[in-house]
Design an enzyme around this catalytic site. Sequence first.
Site, PDB file in Angstrom:
ATOM      1  N   GLU A  57      -4.907   1.551   3.063  1.00 24.66           N
ATOM      2  CA  GLU A  57      -4.783   0.711   4.105  1.00 24.66           C
ATOM      3  C   GLU A  57      -5.037   0.872   5.718  1.00 24.66           C
ATOM      4  O   GLU A  57      -5.260   0.247   6.394  1.00 24.66           O
ATOM      5  CB  GLU A  57      -3.335   0.177   3.111  1.00 24.66           C
ATOM      6  CG  GLU A  57      -3.696  -1.457   4.146  1.00 24.66           C
ATOM      7  CD  GLU A  57      -3.045  -0.941   5.481  1.00 24.66           C
ATOM      8  OE1 GLU A  57      -3.116  -2.400   6.045  1.00 24.66           O
ATOM      9  OE2 GLU A  57      -2.657  -0.470   6.161  1.00 24.66           O
ATOM     10  N   GLU A  58      -4.928   2.363   5.268  1.00 22.70           N
ATOM     11  CA  GLU A  58      -5.015   2.527   6.662  1.00 22.70           C
ATOM     12  C   GLU A  58      -6.104   3.339   6.963  1.00 22.70           C
ATOM     13  O   GLU A  58      -6.206   3.752   8.310  1.00 22.70           O
ATOM     14  CB  GLU A  58      -3.701   3.439   7.126  1.00 22.70           C
ATOM     15  CG  GLU A  58      -1.450   3.260   6.576  1.00 22.70           C
ATOM     16  CD  GLU A  58      -1.802   2.695   7.440  1.00 22.70           C
ATOM     17  OE1 GLU A  58      -2.159   2.043   8.266  1.00 22.70           O
ATOM     18  OE2 GLU A  58      -0.587   1.504   7.913  1.00 22.70           O
TER      19      GLU A  58
ATOM     20  N   ASP B 135      -0.325   4.489   1.279  1.00 20.04           N
ATOM     21  CA  ASP B 135      -0.412   5.270   2.085  1.00 20.04           C
ATOM     22  C   ASP B 135       0.456   5.043   3.386  1.00 20.04           C
ATOM     23  O   ASP B 135       0.205   3.888   4.076  1.00 20.04           O
ATOM     24  CB  ASP B 135      -1.994   5.394   2.068  1.00 20.04           C
ATOM     25  CG  ASP B 135      -2.721   4.395   2.748  1.00 20.04           C
ATOM     26  OD1 ASP B 135      -1.983   3.259   1.949  1.00 20.04           O
ATOM     27  OD2 ASP B 135      -3.428   4.145   3.354  1.00 20.04           O
TER      28      ASP B 135
ATOM     29  N   HIS C 249       4.066   3.237  13.117  1.00 17.22           N
ATOM     30  CA  HIS C 249       3.111   4.404  13.427  1.00 17.22           C
ATOM     31  C   HIS C 249       3.615   4.771  13.965  1.00 17.22           C
ATOM     32  O   HIS C 249       3.117   5.807  14.763  1.00 17.22           O
ATOM     33  CB  HIS C 249       1.425   3.435  13.794  1.00 17.22           C
ATOM     34  CG  HIS C 249       0.330   2.950  12.499  1.00 17.22           C
ATOM     35  ND1 HIS C 249      -0.689   2.763  12.200  1.00 17.22           N
ATOM     36  CD2 HIS C 249       1.334   2.688  11.591  1.00 17.22           C
ATOM     37  CE1 HIS C 249      -0.892   1.686  11.191  1.00 17.22           C
ATOM     38  NE2 HIS C 249      -0.099   2.253  10.706  1.00 17.22           N
TER      39      HIS C 249
ATOM     40  N   HIS D 217       0.811  -1.169  -0.255  1.00 22.72           N
ATOM     41  CA  HIS D 217      -0.152   0.194  -0.099  1.00 22.72           C
ATOM     42  C   HIS D 217       1.150   1.134   0.024  1.00 22.72           C
ATOM     43  O   HIS D 217       1.869   0.897   0.606  1.00 22.72           O
ATOM     44  CB  HIS D 217      -1.143   0.040   1.008  1.00 22.72           C
ATOM     45  CG  HIS D 217      -0.132   0.135   2.457  1.00 22.72           C
ATOM     46  ND1 HIS D 217       0.007   0.477   3.025  1.00 22.72           N
ATOM     47  CD2 HIS D 217       0.103  -1.318   3.579  1.00 22.72           C
ATOM     48  CE1 HIS D 217       0.498   1.028   4.643  1.00 22.72           C
ATOM     49  NE2 HIS D 217       0.305  -0.788   4.794  1.00 22.72           N
TER      50      HIS D 217
END
Length: 359
Positions: free
Chosen positions: A133-134, A75, A336, A73
Amino acid sequence: MTSTPAFDLSGDVVALTRALCDIPSVSGQEKEIADAVEIALRACPHLEVLRDGDAVVARTALGRPSRVVLAGHLDTVPVAGNLPTTTTGEGDAEMIHGRGTVDMKAGVAVFLHLAATLSEPRHDVTYVFYDHEEVASRLNGLGRLVRTHPDWLAGDFAVLGEPSNAAVEGGCQGTMRVRITVPGMAAHPARSWMGSNAIHSAGAVLDVLRAYQPRRPVVDGLHYREGLNAVKIEGGIAGNVIPDECAVFVNYRFAPDRSVEEAEAHLRELFGSHQVEVTDAAPGARPGLDHPAARAFVEAVGGTPTAKLGWTDVSRFAALGVPAVNYGPGDPLLAHKGDEQCPAPAIRDALRGLQAWLA
């Protein structure tokens, strides 16, 4: 108007990682990076390039007897003052710091480098770079491709570039969220015996959770560990009212030998007469390591496969009948975080492993 940045896909994969990360692409804002990825891939004559929204797909068509899919992904979660990227250390101690270095632009950089440099891979290869995706599952770009262009994702085996410390993590757990509602009867606290306190009654639900012994099954040779936990509780109207309702929100992470339907039946049996409402669910994915392409992949990249303890988009490939594993550079425990960082040698090692498998 800003010009679309140019990526050097065939150069140093660590430099490519930094270039990708230095384009902010928080979920919903992937157009700039998707445009740059598309332009770079269209410059590769051996690839057919397709696009849907901010998802870009590139694939070879060499007539090989098998096809594999590499997906990642584009993002990230919101930037936290950790862009542009920086580096510390040198050589084996070189570290790349910044949003997306772990989750998961280092993996995306590895796949893009392979897409540009492997014109004659031993399998036909489909490269998938997707958006959203997030955030909520309904927005997920890979999920959108599953619904609208499942033929673009066809293959015999898939690798999802989720950070795994460049170790093979097979399949993934399923996840289910439920709301368990406990009724009561409102009353004044000075006359509490005239009512029924729903928060107190919710203790029975918590008792079940405290006593629960999660399964630790072996699925296709990998050890999974389930989890059942309260993640939120709601109840009460005011400081002078006995609550007439309490809700306990529970998250169940189940091994991929159980379907969503079996997971729901298990929870309903576990909580007996309590009102159980499923608010969200996604199936797990079996490891699929018995497939010849999967065995060759594990042999090429080395190490001992372990179970993926968490849900990932490999589940979407499993729903299409494509066995998939998680494999990417970076420590998933740093994803993250404000100090997100990925060792440069790990990115190069992951690239070498995949080259050994595909070249």
